[in-house]
Every structure is written in C-alpha cells, then in structure tokens.
Design an enzyme around this catalytic site. Structure first.
Site, PDB file in Angstrom:
ATOM      1  N   ASN A   1       0.662  -1.320   0.108  1.00  0.00           N
ATOM      2  CA  ASN A   1      -0.137   0.036   0.117  1.00  0.00           C
ATOM      3  C   ASN A   1       0.792   1.359   0.074  1.00  0.00           C
ATOM      4  OD1 ASN A   1      -2.356   1.619   0.378  1.00  0.00           O
ATOM      5  ND2 ASN A   1      -1.874   1.640   2.621  1.00  0.00           N
TER       6      ASN A   1
ATOM      7  N   HIS B   1       0.782   5.181   1.535  1.00  0.00           N
ATOM      8  CA  HIS B   1       0.224   5.915   2.410  1.00  0.00           C
ATOM      9  C   HIS B   1       0.714   7.180   2.811  1.00  0.00           C
ATOM     10  CE1 HIS B   1      -2.350   6.720   5.985  1.00  0.00           C
ATOM     11  NE2 HIS B   1      -1.075   7.269   6.622  1.00  0.00           N
TER      12      HIS B   1
ATOM     13  N   SER C   1       4.936   6.623   2.294  1.00  0.00           N
ATOM     14  CA  SER C   1       5.331   5.602   2.700  1.00  0.00           C
ATOM     15  C   SER C   1       4.934   4.382   1.760  1.00  0.00           C
ATOM     16  CB  SER C   1       5.156   5.062   4.176  1.00  0.00           C
ATOM     17  OG  SER C   1       5.618   6.066   5.044  1.00  0.00           O
TER      18      SER C   1
ATOM     19  N   ASP D   1      -2.468   0.254   8.039  1.00  0.00           N
ATOM     20  CA  ASP D   1      -1.236   1.186   8.003  1.00  0.00           C
ATOM     21  C   ASP D   1      -0.147   0.742   9.009  1.00  0.00           C
ATOM     22  OD1 ASP D   1      -2.824   2.736   5.825  1.00  0.00           O
ATOM     23  OD2 ASP D   1      -3.535   4.191   7.347  1.00  0.00           O
TER      24      ASP D   1
END
Ligand code: GRF
Length: 196
Positions: A110, A112, A139, A148
């Site tokens: 992912n 973020h 990130s 997260d």
C-alpha cells in the site's frame, strides 16, 4: 526474468496507478499489470486503465452492505481469474478484513501519504501541519492486519513550508508518491522473488 502479475486496486483518481502503469511499460520492470480493480464503478482511474488497455473490474462495495468479506470474495475471484501474484493498493479506500489480508499477506502493498509510523488513517497532511512537523512525506508498506501498520518498504520526504495548507502539502507529497511507488513496488517484487 518472468515478471510478477500485478493487480492494482483503486477507488478514485488513480494517479498512483498511472505512475505504476507507466513504469511497467518498461519490459524490464519486474511487475506486469494484469488487472485494475475498483470498489467504485465511477472511479476515474478505471477509464485511464482501460485507455491503456489494461483489463479492469468494478466491484461496487455498496451492493454487499455491511458484509465486507462478501465484497472481498468477489474481488478475490477477479484477482484469481487475472492470475494475480502481487497487489498494489493505490488510493483504495476500503479497510480489508483479516481474511483478505491473511490470504494475500506478503504479496500486498500500500502507499500511505505520511511518514509512517506517524499519522496512520486519514487527514495525514492536516495532522502533520497541526503538529508543527518540519517534514511530511509518504510510505510504501507491506499490508498487515492493522490499518497502515505493516513493515515499511521505502519512504520519501518533503519539507513542510510556512503557509502550507492540507492541499499544498498533499500536492507536494503526491509528486513524490509517483516516484516512490514504482521504485518501492520493484523492491517488493525482488523481496518476493528472493523469498524475503
Ligand atoms: C494518495 O495520496 C495515496 O497516498 C492515498 O490516496 C491518494 C490516492 O491518489 N492513499 P490517487 O488515486 O493515486 O491519485
């Protein structure tokens, strides 16, 4: 070297998706896009992907009410059908269940918009400004059960300038996201290949 089949999950604009598709135009890039899927049928990024001749799928989460797993099983069926080997979340705005994360863990990344572990969740830029931080950033991380919370693969930093608003900082960070994500995804592919 065979490239890993990449699925990109989006919910909206899809500018990070576009950066990944652009990087993957290079046949030497370690991932090959096989699917762009969205939980919102009207996501702008679906049009961009279709124009780039990448197969797309829209799985409307609203049809499944509160049953997140039922939505994810449909999504998972599309991912399997496409032969997915690595998934990049790119502005995908659904929290994933432990079932989905458990199934794809180690192959799921992912992006973020904060310097994790700072500012998990939403309104990251506003929170960085209000805290008086000198720097913001983004990130790319492995996705694990906590939102997260997975291990960071790579980060990029930008200064926070006097007079910055949530929008001006978001725009400065987004430029870095588009450079960071292709690089970090390539690192993730290498980690998968080498068995981490
Ligand atoms: C990006 O800022 C990303 O970090 C966050 O949502 C935004 C998505 O933008 N998770 P886009 O859809 O990639 O343009």
């Amino acid at each position: 070297m065979r490239r890993l089949n990449l699925a990109i999950l989006i919910s909206g604009r899809g500018s990070n998706m576009e950066a990944l598709l652009h990087a993957a135009e290079d046949p030497a890039y370690p991932a090959k896009p096989v699917l762009v899927a969205s939980n919102r049928p009207d996501a702008k990024g679906l049009e961009t992907a279709a124009a780039a001749r990448i197969p797309t799928a829209a799985i409307d989460h609203r049809l499944y009410g509160k049953d997140r797993e039922a939505f994810e099983r449909q999504l998972d069926a599309e991912l399997e059908k496409a032969g997915t080997e690595i998934i990049a979340l790119a502005g995908f705005m659904r929290v994933l269940t432990p079932w989905f994360v458990g199934k794809w863990e180690g192959r799921l990344v992912n992006i973020h918009p904060s310097l994790l572990p700072k500012y998990r969740g939403l309104h990251t830029h506003q929170r960085a400004i209000e805290s008086g931080d000198a720097e913001g950033g983004c990130s790319v991380h492995w996705v694990s059960a906590g939102v997260d919370e997975g291990e960071v693969i790579a980060q990029a930093r930008v200064p926070i300038l006097p007079g910055d608003t949530e929008d001006t900082l978001a725009a400065r960070v987004l430029v870095e996201e588009h450079k960071l994500y292709p690089r970090a995804l390539a690192m993730a592919c290498e980690a998968i290949r080498s068995g981490k």
